[in-house]
Motif scaffolding. Structure first.
Motif, PDB file in Angstrom:
ATOM      1  N   ASP A 194      15.844  -1.744  51.599  1.00 25.06           N
ATOM      2  CA  ASP A 194      15.199  -1.922  50.210  1.00 25.06           C
ATOM      3  C   ASP A 194      14.419  -3.105  50.146  1.00 25.06           C
ATOM      4  O   ASP A 194      14.769  -4.147  49.396  1.00 25.06           O
ATOM      5  N   ARG A 195      13.122  -2.750  50.885  1.00 27.42           N
ATOM      6  CA  ARG A 195      12.185  -4.023  50.928  1.00 27.42           C
ATOM      7  C   ARG A 195      10.789  -3.457  50.964  1.00 27.42           C
ATOM      8  O   ARG A 195      10.590  -2.369  51.643  1.00 27.42           O
ATOM      9  N   GLN A 202       8.988  -2.106  47.531  1.00 26.38           N
ATOM     10  CA  GLN A 202      10.289  -2.060  47.789  1.00 26.38           C
ATOM     11  C   GLN A 202      10.668  -0.748  46.863  1.00 26.38           C
ATOM     12  O   GLN A 202      10.377  -0.583  45.675  1.00 26.38           O
TER      13      GLN A 202
END
Length: 217
Positions: A55-56, A68
């Protein structure tokens, strides 16, 4: 239409990503369902495929990033689209955000100023499944007036201030979701067009690449 191979581990990772986004406060089931279906790895350089469900943000070339997933979910939730909602997106980038909205059934008109990125998404076979997805190589500050008015406008880069020129391409009571501010962190905002002006709402802080004028070869 060319098929893609969604590896079992990608499905597991994507479901885990969705669970994580839910824990961070996203509860729009339409958004979560779309993210659970769109294979993010297809929108990233091949060498980054194994990181697709981290999650980036990651670089995609031309000084741009794929957002993200939490940010994609956050903006999508604020946008509040239903099937048929007409959306103009400023900043196609990898087209991941556009694909999520198209998966939700919105009619998407997306603009990219970087010609190489614009051409790259034209070659992505996965996107051919979305007849509700339309691409333009152009200046985001000018919008896409040929298809106005829009129910929603989404900006995926940060202008230093609200671009009121785009508000005129909204339908009455339509709204625009965008991060506003200079380099560093920007404030997510929602701007609703009203008969007597605009309603401004402020939300959380995020970090986006700057929104730039003109087209880039």
């Amino acid at each position: 239409m060319e098929e893609y191979y969604d590896r079992p581990k990608d499905i597991v990772r994507r479901n885990s990503l969705v669970a994580g986004i839910r824990r961070k406060g996203i509860d729009d089931e339409r958004v979560l369902a779309a993210i659970s279906k769109v294979p993010r790895q297809l929108f990233m350089p091949e060498e980054l495929h194994d990181k697709a469900y981290v999650d980036r943000a990651f670089p995609i070339g031309e000084g741009q990033t794929i957002s993200q997933p939490y940010t994609v979910a956050y903006q999508s939730e604020l946008l509040d689209v239903d099937p048929g909602t007409k959306v103009m997106e400023i900043g196609t980038g990898s087209a991941y955000q556009a694909a999520v909205l198209a998966e939700m059934g919105a009619e998407i008109y997306t603009i990219e100023r970087q010609k190489k990125l614009y051409e790259k998404v034209q070659e992505l076979a996965y996107l051919k499944r979305y007849e509700n997805l339309h691409f333009c190589y152009g200046d985001g500050f000018l919008g896409w007036p040929d298809h106005a008015p829009y129910d929603r406008i989404l900006i995926t880069a940060a202008p230093p201030e609200i671009p009121f020129s785009l508000v005129n391409q909204l339908s009455m009571r339509g709204f625009m979701v965008l991060p506003v501010g200079k380099a560093g962190f920007q404030r997510m905002m929602r701007i609703t067009r009203q008969a007597d002006g605009v309603l401004k709402e402020e939300f959380d802080l995020f970090s986006f690449v700057p929104m730039l004028p003109g087209k880039h070869q």
